[in-house]
Design a protein around this motif. Structure first.
Motif, PDB file in Angstrom:
ATOM      1  N   GLY A 211      22.751 -51.032   0.015  1.00  0.00           N
ATOM      2  CA  GLY A 211      23.169 -52.416   0.207  1.00  0.00           C
ATOM      3  C   GLY A 211      24.481 -52.710  -0.494  1.00  0.00           C
ATOM      4  N   ALA A 212      24.646 -52.162  -1.701  1.00  0.00           N
ATOM      5  CA  ALA A 212      25.889 -52.361  -2.446  1.00  0.00           C
ATOM      6  C   ALA A 212      27.069 -51.695  -1.746  1.00  0.00           C
ATOM      7  N   GLU A 213      26.776 -50.643  -0.964  1.00  0.00           N
ATOM      8  CA  GLU A 213      27.830 -49.923  -0.245  1.00  0.00           C
ATOM      9  C   GLU A 213      28.039 -50.462   1.168  1.00  0.00           C
ATOM     10  N   GLY A 214      27.283 -51.501   1.533  1.00  0.00           N
ATOM     11  CA  GLY A 214      27.429 -52.094   2.857  1.00  0.00           C
ATOM     12  C   GLY A 214      26.730 -51.335   3.963  1.00  0.00           C
ATOM     13  N   ILE A 215      25.749 -50.512   3.611  1.00  0.00           N
ATOM     14  CA  ILE A 215      25.000 -49.727   4.599  1.00  0.00           C
ATOM     15  C   ILE A 215      23.695 -50.448   4.924  1.00  0.00           C
ATOM     16  N   ASP A 216      23.471 -50.744   6.188  1.00  0.00           N
ATOM     17  CA  ASP A 216      22.233 -51.399   6.609  1.00  0.00           C
ATOM     18  C   ASP A 216      21.069 -50.417   6.544  1.00  0.00           C
ATOM     19  N   CYS A 217      19.942 -50.890   6.035  1.00  0.00           N
ATOM     20  CA  CYS A 217      18.719 -50.084   5.978  1.00  0.00           C
ATOM     21  C   CYS A 217      17.614 -50.828   6.718  1.00  0.00           C
ATOM     22  N   HIS A 218      17.163 -50.268   7.818  1.00  0.00           N
ATOM     23  CA  HIS A 218      16.064 -50.861   8.577  1.00  0.00           C
ATOM     24  C   HIS A 218      14.833 -49.986   8.360  1.00  0.00           C
ATOM     25  N   LEU A 219      14.063 -50.349   7.357  1.00  0.00           N
ATOM     26  CA  LEU A 219      12.951 -49.519   6.903  1.00  0.00           C
ATOM     27  C   LEU A 219      11.619 -50.028   7.433  1.00  0.00           C
ATOM     28  N   GLU A 220      10.814 -49.091   7.937  1.00  0.00           N
ATOM     29  CA  GLU A 220       9.416 -49.355   8.256  1.00  0.00           C
ATOM     30  C   GLU A 220       8.576 -48.501   7.310  1.00  0.00           C
ATOM     31  N   LEU A 221       7.751 -49.142   6.510  1.00  0.00           N
ATOM     32  CA  LEU A 221       6.889 -48.423   5.574  1.00  0.00           C
ATOM     33  C   LEU A 221       5.477 -48.355   6.142  1.00  0.00           C
ATOM     34  N   LEU A 222       4.942 -47.142   6.210  1.00  0.00           N
ATOM     35  CA  LEU A 222       3.659 -46.926   6.867  1.00  0.00           C
ATOM     36  C   LEU A 222       2.582 -46.489   5.881  1.00  0.00           C
ATOM     37  N   ALA A 223       1.507 -47.250   5.831  1.00  0.00           N
ATOM     38  CA  ALA A 223       0.306 -46.801   5.129  1.00  0.00           C
ATOM     39  C   ALA A 223      -0.334 -45.699   5.967  1.00  0.00           C
ATOM     40  N   VAL A 224      -0.846 -44.674   5.313  1.00  0.00           N
ATOM     41  CA  VAL A 224      -1.370 -43.515   6.041  1.00  0.00           C
ATOM     42  C   VAL A 224      -2.882 -43.632   6.223  1.00  0.00           C
TER      43      VAL A 224
END
Length: 369
Positions: A211-224
């Motif tokens: 985020g500080a570098e201006g890179i978008d992160c679209h994260l999906e976190l999955l419970a197993v």
């Protein structure tokens, strides 16, 4: 279809390339309503039809993978004009989202450049299978000294942060679905939670850095494979707690979609209850049979059919994705109303073209009906 048959297809390709009457013909009888012949005409008028395009457009959708193999233009990291044109057409004419299963940054960059629409699954343990991360992680698990364990944990998190940053940089804003770490060696729940805590801290620190570098992160976190809704809620709360402790007031700037990685044999009613709470569900077909033969085609997907039906009735608009399918499974994928698949990088080209062909045939049949 055998290689001899494909050879005949190549000869047909030569004839179509050379015979302008094919383009101008008005009476094609049985093929009047064939979307494949219409597309071949379009390609021909746009500058000619290659052997490979004829081969892939006249082959049965079930034979696309074999056609790619026999023609020698399987997606292998090099740009082939015929394949590139067909893949571009397939992406414009296909609703099915095709995502990659790659976990290393170099492969992610390559797959996205070649048309993957995101990273559909990175297992939490993928990065720990080799290299320095594996060494430090194993040393941490085997450490008996509290002081040494704390030191190794800090080093593990630093290395893991570097890995996740490289993944997000490679993804360049595309969706990344990451499951929580699972390790058969961690039989104690507290030990597993501690390892997942380190994984999550490294993920959140990587997102903060990006985020500080201006890179978008679209994260999906999955419970197993949560067994029921209460377990899913518990995992969700655990993730939120780690996020707040790691990011503090920066947490509000981090975008996370919560979901679950579900396996075969789960109770459909339990899956439906989890669906009420989740943003995305991923059905894990890896390790379920082998759909290479026509008799077994679709078995991987049909193993989840009752679960999918129940979920659709509960939350119709929920994002559903299937991991580990091949071209032979796509008909069943469409029957189940699934619009996202995740596959091995070597399957990307075949699945993208096969999906477009199946959808094109379906649209054509609806028009004729």
């Amino acid at each position: 279809m055998t290689e001899r048959h494909w050879g005949a297809g190549s000869e047909l390709g030569e004839r179509l390339w050379e015979d302008k009457k094919f383009i101008e013909a008005e009476d094609i009888t049985a093929n009047d309503f064939s979307p494949e012949t219409d597309l071949l005409k379009h390609f021909a008028m746009a500058g000619g039809v290659t052997h490979e395009e004829v081969l892939l457009l006249l082959a049965s959708p079930d034979d696309i993978e074999e056609a790619l193999r026999v023609s020698g233009i399987r997606h292998n990291g090099t740009d082939r004009p015929s394949l590139t044109r067909l893949l571009g057409w397939s992406d414009r004419n296909r609703r099915l989202k095709v995502m990659s299963r790659s976990a290393d940054p170099e492969s992610i960059i390559r797959d996205l450049e070649q048309g993957a629409q995101g990273i559909g699954l990175i297992r939490g343990e993928d990065a720990l299978q080799h290299g320095l991360l594996q060494e430090v992680y194993s040393a941490w698990l085997n450490s008996r000294s509290a002081e040494k364990s704390a030191l190794l944990r800090r080093r593990l998190i630093m290395l893991w942060v570097t890995y996740w940053v490289s993944v997000f940089q490679a993804a360049a804003g595309a969706r990344c679905a990451i499951s929580l770490l699972q390790d058969a060696r961690l039989t104690n729940t507290m030990d597993l939670r501690e390892a997942q805590d380190a994984q999550l801290e490294s993920l959140f620190r990587a997102m903060e850095q990006c985020g500080a570098e201006g890179i978008d992160c679209h994260l999906e976190l999955l419970a197993v494979r949560p067994a029921h809704a209460d377990e899913f809620i518990s995992i969700h709360n655990f993730i939120e707690e780690v996020a707040e402790q790691t990011l503090m007031d920066q947490k509000r700037f981090v975008r996370i979609r919560y979901g679950a990685l579900l396996g075969e044999g789960m109770s459909p009613s339990a899956a439906a209850e989890i669906a009420r709470l989740a943003d995305v569900l991923v059905f894990d077909c890896e390790g379920i049979g082998n759909s290479a033969s026509s008799d077994e085609a679709g078995q991987k997907v049909s193993a989840f059919s009752e679960m999918i039906s129940r979920i659709r009735r509960t939350k119709p608009q929920l994002t559903l994705r299937i991991n580990g399918v091949g071209t032979a499974d796509l008909r069943m994928v469409y029957r189940q109303g699934i619009h996202e698949v995740c596959c091995h990088p070597s399957e990307l080209a075949a699945i993208r073209i096969t999906g477009a062909r199946l959808e094109m045939r379906r649209r054509c049949s609806m028009i004729l009906d």
